[in-house]
Motif scaffolding. Structure first.
Motif, PDB file in Angstrom:
ATOM      1  N   VAL A 156       0.906  -1.156   0.190  1.00 39.26           N
ATOM      2  CA  VAL A 156       0.074  -0.133   0.037  1.00 39.26           C
ATOM      3  C   VAL A 156       0.916   1.227   0.004  1.00 39.26           C
ATOM      4  O   VAL A 156       1.738   1.390   0.823  1.00 39.26           O
ATOM      5  CB  VAL A 156      -0.773   0.024   1.260  1.00 39.26           C
ATOM      6  CG1 VAL A 156      -1.878   1.309   1.117  1.00 39.26           C
ATOM      7  CG2 VAL A 156      -1.735  -1.223   1.491  1.00 39.26           C
ATOM      8  N   ALA A 157       0.784   1.980  -0.910  1.00 41.10           N
ATOM      9  CA  ALA A 157       1.446   3.527  -0.965  1.00 41.10           C
ATOM     10  C   ALA A 157       1.075   4.408   0.260  1.00 41.10           C
ATOM     11  O   ALA A 157      -0.306   4.391   0.227  1.00 41.10           O
ATOM     12  CB  ALA A 157       1.343   3.951  -2.422  1.00 41.10           C
ATOM     13  N   PRO A 158       1.865   5.095   0.550  1.00 41.06           N
ATOM     14  CA  PRO A 158       1.411   6.207   1.723  1.00 41.06           C
ATOM     15  C   PRO A 158       0.341   7.106   1.246  1.00 41.06           C
ATOM     16  O   PRO A 158      -0.242   7.693   1.947  1.00 41.06           O
ATOM     17  CB  PRO A 158       2.733   6.801   2.088  1.00 41.06           C
ATOM     18  CG  PRO A 158       3.984   5.929   1.744  1.00 41.06           C
ATOM     19  CD  PRO A 158       3.374   5.242   0.363  1.00 41.06           C
ATOM     20  N   SER A 159       0.172   7.076  -0.036  1.00 43.45           N
ATOM     21  CA  SER A 159      -0.875   8.133  -0.556  1.00 43.45           C
ATOM     22  C   SER A 159      -2.033   7.551  -0.974  1.00 43.45           C
ATOM     23  O   SER A 159      -3.093   8.115  -1.168  1.00 43.45           O
ATOM     24  CB  SER A 159      -0.313   8.863  -1.921  1.00 43.45           C
ATOM     25  OG  SER A 159       0.133   7.822  -2.941  1.00 43.45           O
ATOM     26  N   ASP A 160      -2.252   6.252  -0.608  1.00 40.63           N
ATOM     27  CA  ASP A 160      -3.318   5.413  -0.839  1.00 40.63           C
ATOM     28  C   ASP A 160      -4.206   5.226   0.437  1.00 40.63           C
ATOM     29  O   ASP A 160      -3.838   4.358   1.370  1.00 40.63           O
ATOM     30  CB  ASP A 160      -3.087   4.097  -1.637  1.00 40.63           C
ATOM     31  CG  ASP A 160      -4.435   3.027  -1.800  1.00 40.63           C
ATOM     32  OD1 ASP A 160      -5.526   3.401  -1.489  1.00 40.63           O
ATOM     33  OD2 ASP A 160      -4.064   2.066  -2.186  1.00 40.63           O
ATOM     34  N   PHE A 161      -5.325   5.813   0.480  1.00 39.45           N
ATOM     35  CA  PHE A 161      -6.045   5.852   1.614  1.00 39.45           C
ATOM     36  C   PHE A 161      -7.386   4.814   1.690  1.00 39.45           C
ATOM     37  O   PHE A 161      -8.306   4.785   2.271  1.00 39.45           O
ATOM     38  CB  PHE A 161      -6.759   7.096   2.083  1.00 39.45           C
ATOM     39  CG  PHE A 161      -5.657   7.989   2.652  1.00 39.45           C
ATOM     40  CD1 PHE A 161      -5.468   8.337   4.095  1.00 39.45           C
ATOM     41  CD2 PHE A 161      -4.857   8.831   1.866  1.00 39.45           C
ATOM     42  CE1 PHE A 161      -4.494   9.012   4.675  1.00 39.45           C
ATOM     43  CE2 PHE A 161      -3.600   9.505   2.439  1.00 39.45           C
ATOM     44  CZ  PHE A 161      -3.624   9.832   3.749  1.00 39.45           C
ATOM     45  N   GLY A 162      -6.988   3.915   0.686  1.00 43.17           N
ATOM     46  CA  GLY A 162      -8.125   2.840   0.586  1.00 43.17           C
ATOM     47  C   GLY A 162      -7.963   1.562   1.317  1.00 43.17           C
ATOM     48  O   GLY A 162      -9.012   0.696   0.996  1.00 43.17           O
ATOM     49  N   ALA A 163      -6.868   1.263   1.963  1.00 42.63           N
ATOM     50  CA  ALA A 163      -6.841   0.005   2.734  1.00 42.63           C
ATOM     51  C   ALA A 163      -6.515   0.271   4.228  1.00 42.63           C
ATOM     52  O   ALA A 163      -6.124  -0.543   4.655  1.00 42.63           O
ATOM     53  CB  ALA A 163      -5.696  -0.491   2.082  1.00 42.63           C
TER      54      ALA A 163
END
Length: 279
Positions: free
Chosen positions: A234-241
């Motif tokens: 999960v990338a730090p910019s991805d708030f979907g997880a």
């Protein structure tokens, strides 16, 4: 310490600590860790507090933190503004979950680490406006505007001369628990977009610095590092997880604490940034 959406990992780690009746007497945070630290310092020290923090992370979306507007970005690129994204949404998020006005009014002793943009010097803030302090520590430079503090512009605490771990180790505590968020090591492709690249680079920098500090620490105080989940895709910019990261953080912390209880000590985890085969 660290890392955008990976702050959800810390919420899971806190659940594990509270479930074992390990509660803080002093909380130190920087960057996204400042937001989590503020929440912890404002609520009773039991498992329900950590679960509530986990629910906040599970429901958080990218636009709740980064409300991108093309016109504002254009102003930034032409030099008319020094930030790409307004911090108003982030400020409102902090205000909703920080019920005290000043840092010294927290139920649990609270220190927020921010960086003076002009000198690069770290400031360990334990008095003054609480929302401003947390917002400053979480304000990624160039992405969010600096926060004025005593006439000085403050930005993200992870860029300064002292890390939150260094501040905690010098606080007089007998035992310090470090809750690193980790960094994405199993992305199927390189981070996308300027925000993705910037936040991924920041998380790598934070983990590299933490690894060095942990290896150099010879105690006292006793340092317990809860290893972050791995592999992280999960990338730090991805708030979907958020929900998944909370659960994985909780599980990894319980495993580490089981090992600590069994062996009487916790081996320093491998914190250096590393690669995994892309999923």
């Amino acid at each position: 310490m660290g890392g955008g959406s990976l702050g959800a990992v810390q919420a899971g780690m806190l659940q594990a600590l509270y479930e074992r009746d390990i509660v803080p007497e002093h909380v130190v945070g920087s960057s996204v860790g400042a937001i989590n630290a503020g929440f912890v310092a404002a609520h009773p020290p039991h498992a329900e507090t950590a679960r509530e923090l986990g629910e906040i992370w599970a429901e958080l979306g990218t636009l709740d933190v980064f409300p991108f507007q093309l016109m504002r970005a254009t102003f930034a690129l032409t030099g008319l503004r020094n930030y790409l994204v307004s911090s108003q949404e982030l400020r409102r998020l902090i205000e909703r979950h920080l019920p005290f006005d000043r840092l010294q009014d927290a139920d649990v002793a609270l220190t927020i680490v921010a960086t003076d943009l002009m000198s690069g010097r770290s400031l360990a803030l334990s008095e003054g406006p609480a929302v401003d302090a947390v917002l400053a520590s979480a304000s990624l430079p160039g992405m969010f505007p600096p926060v004025a503090w005593g006439g000085r512009p403050l930005v993200d605490g992870s860029f300064g001369t002292q890390s939150s771990l260094q501040v905690a180790l010098r606080s007089g505590a007998q035992r310090v628990y470090a809750l690193p968020t980790g960094s994405a090591c199993a992305l199927p492709y390189p981070p996308r977009g300027a925000l993705g690249v910037l936040m991924h680079a920041q998380s790598l920098q934070v983990m590299q610095r933490l690894a060095g500090e942990v290896q150099q620490h010879d105690g006292p105080p006793q340092l317990v590092v809860l290893p972050p989940p791995c592999p992280l895709e999960v990338a730090p910019s991805d708030f979907g997880a958020g929900r998944s990261l909370v659960e994985r953080g909780r599980a990894s912390a319980h495993r580490a604490l089981d090992a600590l209880e069994a062996a009487g000590e916790l081996a320093v985890p491998a914190l250096e940034p590393h690669d995994h085969p892309a999923p």
